[in-house]
Scaffold this active site. Structure first.
Site, PDB file in Angstrom:
ATOM      1  N   SER A  29       0.835  -1.196   0.000  1.00 37.69           N
ATOM      2  CA  SER A  29       0.000   0.000   0.000  1.00 37.69           C
ATOM      3  C   SER A  29       0.879   1.260   0.000  1.00 37.69           C
ATOM      4  O   SER A  29       1.655   1.447  -0.927  1.00 37.69           O
ATOM      5  CB  SER A  29      -0.978  -0.038   1.181  1.00 37.69           C
ATOM      6  OG  SER A  29      -1.973   0.945   1.039  1.00 37.69           O
ATOM      7  N   GLU A  83      -9.233  -5.197  -3.978  1.00 37.22           N
ATOM      8  CA  GLU A  83      -8.578  -3.966  -3.523  1.00 37.22           C
ATOM      9  C   GLU A  83      -9.595  -2.863  -3.255  1.00 37.22           C
ATOM     10  O   GLU A  83      -9.348  -1.961  -2.454  1.00 37.22           O
ATOM     11  CB  GLU A  83      -7.571  -3.474  -4.564  1.00 37.22           C
ATOM     12  CG  GLU A  83      -6.379  -4.378  -4.794  1.00 37.22           C
ATOM     13  CD  GLU A  83      -5.350  -4.314  -3.689  1.00 37.22           C
ATOM     14  OE1 GLU A  83      -5.606  -3.680  -2.640  1.00 37.22           O
ATOM     15  OE2 GLU A  83      -4.279  -4.914  -3.855  1.00 37.22           O
ATOM     16  N   HIS A 107      -7.696  -5.492   0.473  1.00 37.74           N
ATOM     17  CA  HIS A 107      -6.463  -4.704   0.519  1.00 37.74           C
ATOM     18  C   HIS A 107      -5.717  -5.030   1.817  1.00 37.74           C
ATOM     19  O   HIS A 107      -6.279  -4.900   2.910  1.00 37.74           O
ATOM     20  CB  HIS A 107      -6.841  -3.219   0.488  1.00 37.74           C
ATOM     21  CG  HIS A 107      -5.693  -2.282   0.427  1.00 37.74           C
ATOM     22  ND1 HIS A 107      -4.900  -2.140  -0.689  1.00 37.74           N
ATOM     23  CD2 HIS A 107      -5.205  -1.412   1.352  1.00 37.74           C
ATOM     24  CE1 HIS A 107      -3.970  -1.231  -0.441  1.00 37.74           C
ATOM     25  NE2 HIS A 107      -4.133  -0.763   0.776  1.00 37.74           N
TER      26      HIS A 107
END
Length: 501
Positions: free
Chosen positions: A195, A308, A400
């Site tokens: 990330s 995601e 995510h």
């Protein structure tokens, strides 16, 4: 009294004593830069001072200022105490080793506003047991890590706004200079992150200041959000100062703002989850560097997860609303998008997949093409494994950040997965971690990675991707030209700076 069995190392700053966790030696809270406090807030990191005697390195340092509540919920656990004095790193190394080992340096995620190197998912023990040295670190977060204001101009002989990225560079310099004492090979350093950590890896691949400081890179869920232009960052800095009642603020006044005053700010005063372009770290936008294939030509592994879009809600993005917006604005053909997503019904699901692919999946395609043009290998993956007990919770696939405890093989130790993982989940996690370590060990020396499925690199003319967890189940499968038509379209959209925001 010094514990005679405690591991002691000699660094350039002085001696450190750590502790032993089974067959792994651990050192925590090692200073890699001087404290960026007082007059040193919003300045380039400086080398740490030397110390006399043996310094204990047995506890994690404070984290950068952030929201404890959000970090527990979204960032991987309890970040503990906070302090501006947060530039410390942690090392895991096998107690028994015959030769210098590959080094894996982790940059945590959290939107550049959350996280710490000492969080439970990032425990380096299981990776170190595969004969690598693991380093995790803290860097400055939020406005302490990214800031521009006219009052700070000219304080250094270079323009600096990306203090967090400079912290990461300082940590890599510390690793280069000291890691041999911990059993690591300074000529085999893999930088990896997820990330915002992945976005940091991409930024350092594009930064002239990071050249030569790492030799391989793993990018987990890096995103396509554009960097913040310097001029915009300066305007935002003035607005932030005005929020604190400081019109025409001096540098001294800005540095007197308490550090805990920043993290709770909301839009438009909060920090964007993207660095600032136009300083010494990023003279050129990261995406532009990759579009031009001018990144550091080191081996790269890059991938993202099947859901995601799970993170979009955190940023208040309405998935169905994005499709309705495209329909209204007619910026590019919704009919074409529907052709690219056959069988997807409803704006919510279409929005979920389109946002996922524009924001995350396309980054892997862009980097692969840049690597091919630069003559450097690229391994691509798509993570879609969901723990057996969680198929209902994660109905749309892997969220995510879900891959992180698999890559570290910490799935059985962290909350909440330790309560429900099965033997098959744990075996699968171990195989994922094996691939990550294989990359750190083999990339650059061979063009395919060993594992349950032979994983070849994408070279010129080859677009192949490893599916990790096929349809949420514990499989590995190669796929050629993965989502190729979608990726080609969204790359063109990115190049024209059309965004979903």
């Amino acid at each position: 009294m010094q514990n005679p069995s405690a591991p002691v190392v000699e660094t350039r700053q002085g001696a450190l004593t750590g502790f032993t966790d089974g067959d792994i030696n651990v050192w925590c809270g090692i200073p890699y830069a001087a404290p960026p406090v007082g007059d040193w807030r919003w300045r380039s990191p400086r080398p740490p001072e030397r110390w006399e005697g043996v310094r204990p390195a047995t506890a994690f340092s404070p984290s950068s200022w952030q929201s404890s509540e959000y970090c527990k919920e979204l960032g991987g656990g309890d970040p503990g105490q906070f302090s501006e004095d947060c530039l410390y790193l942690n090392v895991w190394s096998p107690a028994q080793r015959a030769a210098p080992l590959p080094v894996m340096v982790w940059l945590h995620g959290g939107g550049f506003t959350l996280g710490a190197g000492g969080l439970p998912p990032y425990n380096g023990k299981a990776l170190a047991q595969r004969d690598v040295v693991v380093v995790t670190l803290n860097y400055r977060l939020g406005h302490l890590g990214f800031f521009a204001h006219p009052a700070l101009e000219g304080e250094e002989d270079r323009v600096v706004h990306n203090f967090a990225l400079l912290d990461q560079i300082a940590a890599l310099e510390w690793v280069r200079d000291n890691i041999a004492a911990f059993g690591g090979d300074p000529d085999s350093i893999t930088l990896f992150g997820e990330s915002a950590g992945a976005r940091s890896v991409l930024s350092l691949l594009a930064s002239p200041l990071a050249k030569g400081l790492f030799h391989k890179a793993i990018v987990q869920s890096g995103y396509t959000l554009p960097d913040t232009p310097r001029q915009q960052a300066l305007i935002k800095g003035e607005a932030l100062a005005a929020h604190f009642g400081l019109e025409n603020a001096s540098a001294e006044q800005l540095r007197a703002i308490p550090p805990d005053a920043f993290w709770s700010l909301t839009a438009p005063l909060n920090v964007a989850p993207a660095p600032i372009v136009g300083d010494c770290v990023l003279p050129e936008a990261m995406l532009d560097v990759f579009f031009a294939a001018r990144q550091h030509p080191v081996p790269v592994m890059i991938g993202s997860n099947s859901d995601e879009a799970s993170v979009m809600a955190v940023f208040g993005i309405d998935l169905a609303g994005q499709i309705q917006k495209l329909r209204r604005e007619r910026r590019f053909g919704l009919g074409l998008i529907r052709l690219l997503y056959p069988g997807v019904k409803g704006d919510e699901e279409l929005g979920r997949q389109v946002c996922r692919d524009m924001a995350f999946t396309t980054m892997g395609y862009v980097v692969m093409q840049a690597q091919q043009r630069a003559g450097a290998p690229c391994w691509r993956y798509w993570f879609d494994y969901v723990a057996e007990a969680e198929h209902d919770t994660y109905a749309n696939g892997a969220w995510h950040g879900n891959e992180v405890p698999y890559a570290f093989d910490t799935l059985g130790q962290v909350e909440p997965s330790r309560h429900y993982v099965t033997e098959r989940d744990l075996q699968f996690s171990a195989r994922v971690a094996d691939y990550w370590v294989s990359f750190a060990r083999e990339a650059g020396r061979r063009d395919s990675l060993p594992g349950p499925t032979h994983w070849p690199a994408c070279r010129k003319g080859r677009d192949v991707l490893l599916r990790i967890g096929v349809n949420k189940h514990a499989g590995f499968r190669l796929e050629n030209r993965f989502m190729r038509a979608r990726m080609s379209l969204f790359k063109r959209v990115m190049k024209h700076h059309v965004s979903l925001d």
